[in-house]
Design an enzyme around this catalytic site. Structure first.
Site, short mmCIF file in Angstrom:
data_model
loop_
_atom_site.label_atom_id
_atom_site.label_comp_id
_atom_site.label_asym_id
_atom_site.label_seq_id
_atom_site.Cartn_x
_atom_site.Cartn_y
_atom_site.Cartn_z
N SER A 139 0.88 -1.17 0.00
CA SER A 139 0.00 0.00 0.00
C SER A 139 0.90 1.21 0.00
O SER A 139 2.08 1.12 0.40
CB SER A 139 -0.88 0.03 1.26
OG SER A 139 -1.49 1.30 1.43
N TYR A 152 -2.67 -0.47 10.52
CA TYR A 152 -2.48 -0.72 9.09
C TYR A 152 -1.14 -0.15 8.62
O TYR A 152 -0.38 -0.83 7.92
CB TYR A 152 -3.63 -0.07 8.31
CG TYR A 152 -3.69 -0.42 6.86
CD1 TYR A 152 -4.23 -1.64 6.43
CD2 TYR A 152 -3.25 0.45 5.87
CE1 TYR A 152 -4.32 -1.97 5.09
CE2 TYR A 152 -3.33 0.14 4.52
CZ TYR A 152 -3.87 -1.07 4.13
OH TYR A 152 -3.94 -1.40 2.80
#
Length: 257
Positions: A139, A152
């Protein structure tokens, strides 16, 4: 030549499904994984469409034994995994002070610990064959941070580090490891986030996309899942044999700022 085999975690929807279809189109054997109730049917439909051999296993990323069993079944059926794509992931948004500890554990477990277990499980056969491609779908949050996404961001930064270590250890035995770092990809999960944010902020979904979701990207467009899939195909190819330890951004310029 014997067909190569790819395992894509979280491959019955979203980005993972796009990646699986791209490899299927190239004739790879596919090992599908996902927790969707229709996951087995999705896997079967892709295999039929492209005329490939496949295996579906709904292994839970939080269960190390299930992950080892998944690899064992795949190796028994296909002889080994040539390409491992660690794609499965979850997200939760909350300030640190309110962040539920069980959510932290789950996010770290699925986004970081599961890739470790899978890399460890495929490594002996890859090393024996002197060939392996490890591709971690990270990501933009593996390179930059955003508020309210502590678990995250921590997991994805950790996955970048794991990628680099695997690259160094695999360099002498034909194993490469790379990370792909996309910006926002328009998946059903992102669609849900857009609708929820519109309700919370009492603004239109269009404004959510422009002012919230894509605010940090220079190119105000979602990243096509097919672009991530194409990058996976390149990293799995012989042309990428000396490309390892890299974190490849496909984020509309987000991490360039």
């Amino acid at each position: 030549m014997q067909k190569k085999t790819v395992l894509v975690t979280g491959s019955t929807s979203g980005i993972g499904l796009a990646i699986a279809k791209a490899f299927a189109q190239q004739g790879y054997n596919l090992v599908f994984n996902g927790l969707e109730t229709d996951g087995a049917q999705t896997a079967a439909a892709v295999a039929e469409e492209y005329g490939i051999d496949y295996l579906f296993d709904p292994a839970n990323m939080l269960d190390p034994e299930a992950l080892r069993t998944l690899i064992g079944q795949a190796e028994q059926k296909f002889g080994g995994i040539d390409v491992l794509v660690n794609n499965a992931g979850i997200q939760y948004v909350s300030p640190i002070v309110d962040f539920p500890e069980e959510k932290w554990d789950a996010i770290i477990g699925i986004n970081l610990t599961a890739p470790f277990h899978l890399i460890k499980a495929v490594w002996p056969t890859m090393k024996n064959r002197q060939f392996g491609r490890i591709i971690n779908i990270v990501s933009a949050h593996g390179l930059v941070a955003s508020e309210f996404k502590s678990a995250y961001v921590a997991a994805k930064h950790g996955l970048v580090g794991l990628t680099k270590t695997a690259a160094l250890e695999g360099a002498t035995c034909g194993i490469t490891a790379n990370a792909i770092c996309p910006g926002y990809v328009k998946t059903p999960l992102v669609d849900q986030q857009i609708a929820a944010q519109a309700q919370v902020h009492q603004i239109s979904e269009k404004d959510v996309v422009e002012k919230v979701i894509l605010a940090k990207q220079a190119i105000k467009q979602f990243i096509p899942a097919e672009s991530v899939a194409a990058m996976c195909l390149f990293l799995a190819s012989e042309a990428a044999a000396t490309l390892t330890g890299a974190s490849l951004s496909i984020d509309g310029g987000w991490s360039a700022q």
